[in-house]
Structure formats: structure tokens, C-alpha cells
Enzyme design. Structure first.
Site, PDB file in Angstrom:
ATOM      1  N   GLY A  86       0.728  -1.065   0.350  1.00  0.00           N
ATOM      2  CA  GLY A  86       0.124  -0.395  -0.062  1.00  0.00           C
ATOM      3  C   GLY A  86       1.051   1.176   0.139  1.00  0.00           C
ATOM      4  O   GLY A  86       2.367   1.044   0.424  1.00  0.00           O
ATOM      5  N   HIS A 103      -4.530   1.218   7.887  1.00  0.00           N
ATOM      6  CA  HIS A 103      -3.573   1.538   8.119  1.00  0.00           C
ATOM      7  C   HIS A 103      -3.156   3.095   6.838  1.00  0.00           C
ATOM      8  O   HIS A 103      -2.299   4.071   7.103  1.00  0.00           O
ATOM      9  CB  HIS A 103      -2.053   0.582   7.205  1.00  0.00           C
ATOM     10  CG  HIS A 103      -0.631   1.104   7.570  1.00  0.00           C
ATOM     11  ND1 HIS A 103       0.337   0.251   8.405  1.00  0.00           N
ATOM     12  CD2 HIS A 103      -0.009   1.901   6.570  1.00  0.00           C
ATOM     13  CE1 HIS A 103       1.895   1.444   7.988  1.00  0.00           C
ATOM     14  NE2 HIS A 103       1.390   2.219   6.553  1.00  0.00           N
ATOM     15  N   GLU A 104      -3.576   2.858   5.936  1.00  0.00           N
ATOM     16  CA  GLU A 104      -3.595   3.948   4.732  1.00  0.00           C
ATOM     17  C   GLU A 104      -4.640   4.873   4.892  1.00  0.00           C
ATOM     18  O   GLU A 104      -3.855   6.187   5.299  1.00  0.00           O
ATOM     19  CB  GLU A 104      -3.303   3.685   2.826  1.00  0.00           C
ATOM     20  CG  GLU A 104      -3.096   2.118   2.604  1.00  0.00           C
ATOM     21  CD  GLU A 104      -1.597   2.151   3.450  1.00  0.00           C
ATOM     22  OE1 GLU A 104      -0.943   3.242   3.064  1.00  0.00           O
ATOM     23  OE2 GLU A 104      -0.960   1.187   3.167  1.00  0.00           O
ATOM     24  N   GLN A 130       2.967  10.183   1.111  1.00  0.00           N
ATOM     25  CA  GLN A 130       4.427   9.522   1.680  1.00  0.00           C
ATOM     26  C   GLN A 130       5.242   9.906   0.346  1.00  0.00           C
ATOM     27  O   GLN A 130       6.012   9.382   0.450  1.00  0.00           O
ATOM     28  CB  GLN A 130       4.207   7.807   1.688  1.00  0.00           C
ATOM     29  CG  GLN A 130       3.530   7.481   2.659  1.00  0.00           C
ATOM     30  CD  GLN A 130       3.275   5.959   3.288  1.00  0.00           C
ATOM     31  OE1 GLN A 130       2.381   5.454   2.298  1.00  0.00           O
ATOM     32  NE2 GLN A 130       4.167   4.998   3.617  1.00  0.00           N
ATOM     33  N   CYS A 170       5.968   0.004   7.900  1.00  0.00           N
ATOM     34  CA  CYS A 170       5.442   0.255   6.536  1.00  0.00           C
ATOM     35  C   CYS A 170       6.909   1.372   5.734  1.00  0.00           C
ATOM     36  O   CYS A 170       7.971   1.392   6.155  1.00  0.00           O
ATOM     37  CB  CYS A 170       5.019   1.958   7.405  1.00  0.00           C
ATOM     38  SG  CYS A 170       4.333   3.975   6.894  1.00  0.00           S
ATOM     39  N   LEU A 171       6.199   1.636   4.352  1.00  0.00           N
ATOM     40  CA  LEU A 171       7.610   2.504   3.613  1.00  0.00           C
ATOM     41  C   LEU A 171       8.382   3.463   4.487  1.00  0.00           C
ATOM     42  O   LEU A 171       9.084   3.973   4.574  1.00  0.00           O
ATOM     43  CB  LEU A 171       6.999   3.098   2.556  1.00  0.00           C
ATOM     44  CG  LEU A 171       6.922   1.484   1.976  1.00  0.00           C
ATOM     45  CD1 LEU A 171       5.981   1.543   0.167  1.00  0.00           C
ATOM     46  CD2 LEU A 171       8.463   0.057   1.541  1.00  0.00           C
ATOM     47  N   HIS A 191      -2.507   6.923   7.042  1.00  0.00           N
ATOM     48  CA  HIS A 191      -1.589   8.194   6.254  1.00  0.00           C
ATOM     49  C   HIS A 191      -2.476   9.785   6.095  1.00  0.00           C
ATOM     50  O   HIS A 191      -1.505  10.714   5.946  1.00  0.00           O
ATOM     51  CB  HIS A 191      -0.973   6.931   5.609  1.00  0.00           C
ATOM     52  CG  HIS A 191      -0.066   6.629   5.617  1.00  0.00           C
ATOM     53  ND1 HIS A 191       1.112   7.138   6.312  1.00  0.00           N
ATOM     54  CD2 HIS A 191       0.727   4.930   5.762  1.00  0.00           C
ATOM     55  CE1 HIS A 191       2.212   6.104   6.213  1.00  0.00           C
ATOM     56  NE2 HIS A 191       1.625   5.146   5.908  1.00  0.00           N
TER      57      HIS A 191
HETATM   58  O1  GNR Z   1       4.367  -1.967   2.304  1.00  0.00           O
HETATM   59  C1  GNR Z   1       3.534  -2.581   3.530  1.00  0.00           C
HETATM   60  N1  GNR Z   1       3.076  -3.780   4.407  1.00  0.00           N
HETATM   61  C2  GNR Z   1       2.153  -3.254   5.609  1.00  0.00           C
HETATM   62  C3  GNR Z   1       2.083  -4.787   6.218  1.00  0.00           C
HETATM   63  C4  GNR Z   1       0.834  -5.143   7.699  1.00  0.00           C
HETATM   64  C5  GNR Z   1       0.423  -3.545   7.804  1.00  0.00           C
HETATM   65  C6  GNR Z   1       0.639  -2.702   6.532  1.00  0.00           C
HETATM   66  C7  GNR Z   1       1.368  -2.458   5.549  1.00  0.00           C
HETATM   67  S1  GNR Z   1       1.344  -0.711   4.629  1.00  0.00           S
HETATM   68  C8  GNR Z   1       3.018  -1.022   3.748  1.00  0.00           C
HETATM   69  C9  GNR Z   1       2.854  -0.463   3.621  1.00  0.00           C
HETATM   70  C10 GNR Z   1       2.575   1.741   3.825  1.00  0.00           C
HETATM   71  O2  GNR Z   1       3.605   1.770   4.827  1.00  0.00           O
HETATM   72  N2  GNR Z   1       1.886   1.563   3.376  1.00  0.00           N
HETATM   73  O3  GNR Z   1       1.461   3.450   3.317  1.00  0.00           O
HETATM   74 NI    NI Z   2       2.813   3.466   5.849  1.00  0.00          NI
END
Ligand code: GNR
Ligand code: NI
Length: 184
Positions: free
Chosen positions: A46, A136-137, A51, A94-95, A140
Site C-alpha cells: 500500500g 493503515h493507509e 508518503q 511502513c515504507l 496516513h
Molecule cells: O508494505 C506495507 N506492508 C504492510 C504490512 C502490514 C500492515 C500494513 C502494511 S502497509 C505497508 C506499506 C505502507 O507503508 N503503506 O503506507
Molecule cells: Ni505506511
């Protein structure tokens, strides 16, 4: 298409609340494509526009395990319209917080309303990894990060570690530049 640089902790832009998209035009579609390419290359499942420094309510997601099974989701102005009482725990990453993983508890299932790449209104029901990534997104988009769900001790430890690493990296860049200037 283009790869975009991904902001990492402690970049203050990650705390910006993103703005709704008013019209889904060619510029937005280019951003969606660039975000998707950036997410696949990272690799991640995601990516939210903030980001890559764009404070817009835009998300791309693809939870496919194999490259052959790719089926990207483009979410514009997404809203969770229902969340289950039942919770589930997922080891999140998270990236923007590279190489750090912790368990986070969230609703196990959600219903999402959003506009797609063509601007059409859509609703999807999600569970499992997809439900987790959607939440999670959406964090953000509010300037949130998954570390906000951890204890204050853990969160402050992570922020400190990344702040220190960023300072060191900046110092290295300056030292390199001095060496170059002296050699010139
Ligand atoms: O790549 C991602 N893997 C992930 C694994 C578990 C829960 C959420 C994520 S999202 C993350 C990519 C990211 O930072 N998206 O904002
Ligand atoms: Ni993230």
C-alpha cells in the site's frame, strides 16, 4: 511512469492531514500511476500520497503475493463506513518507517466507500490483510502512522532512532561534499 522518493520518519510532512481530491483529472491519474510503480518497486502492499509528499486523499493498494496476480486498487477520498467489533492483530510495517515491525490491533473487517481511477463511487468489504492495509493507509491521510498505535515508550524509541539516523546521514552528506570541494 516515474519512481517517486518516499518520505521517511521524522519528516514532518508525514503529519499533514491530506485534502480531498476535487476532480479526477490527468494529473491525478499520473500521480496514481507513479504511486503504483513506486509501491511495486519498494516493494510494498500500500502507499498513501503523502508518503511521496502529495497531501491528497489518495491511496494505492495491492495485496497480491505474486506478480502475475496483480490487481491494484486505486482509492480516492476513501471513507470507512463500517468497522467490525471484532479485532485482529497484524505485524505491521511502513515504507516511511523502514525495517521496523510491530503488532497492531485493529477492526478485523471494514466497509470502505471511495472513488476509483475513473471517478466512479465504489464500496468494498475487506477482511484479513486488506482490511489492515486499508486502515493503515487511512491513518496516513490523517497524518497518522502505525507507530501511533504503540506504547509511548516504543514510539519515542523509534522516532529517536530515526531522528539520529537522519542527522548522521546529513552529516555524512556534508563531509562528502567537503572532501569533493577540497579535491577540486
Ligand atoms: O508494505 C506495507 N506492508 C504492510 C504490512 C502490514 C500492515 C500494513 C502494511 S502497509 C505497508 C506499506 C505502507 O507503508 N503503506 O503506507
Ligand atoms: Ni505506511
Amino acid at each position: 511512469m516515474a519512481l517517486l522518493p518516499i518520505l521517511t520518519l521524522p519528516d514532518p510532512r508525514l503529519r499533514i492531514v491530506s485534502k480531498p481530491v476535487e476532480s479526477i483529472d490527468a494529473e491525478i491519474q499520473r500521480l496514481l500511476d507513479d504511486m503504483l510503480e513506486t509501491m511495486y518497486e519498494a516493494p510494498g502492499v500500500g502507499l498513501a500520497a503523502i508518503q511521496v509528499g502529495a497531501p491528497k486523499r489518495i491511496v494505492v493498494i495491492d495485496t497480491a503475493k505474486q506478480e502475475e496476480d496483480r490487481s491494484p486498487l486505486f482509492l480516492i477520498n476513501p471513507e470507512i463506513i463500517w468497522a467490525s467489533e471484532e479485532l485482529s492483530t497484524y505485524n505491521e510495517g511502513c515504507l516511511s518507517v523502514p525495517e521496523y515491525y510491530e503488532d497492531v490491533q485493529r477492526p478485523a473487517r471494514v466497509r470502505l466507500r471511495h472513488r476509483d481511477r475513473k471517478g466512479e463511487l465504489q464500496e468494498i468489504d475487506a477482511e484479513g490483510l486488506l482490511a489492515t492495509v486499508i486502515q493503515h493507509e487511512l491513518d496516513h491521510l490523517e497524518g497518522g502512522l502505525f507507530i501511533d498505535h504503540l506504547s509511548r515508550l516504543k514510539r519515542e524509541r523509534v522516532v529517536k532512532k530515526f531522528t539520529k539516523a537522519a542527522r548522521l546521514e546529513a552529516a555524512h552528506r556534508i563531509a562528502e561534499q567537503v572532501t569533493e570541494d577540497v579535491d577540486a
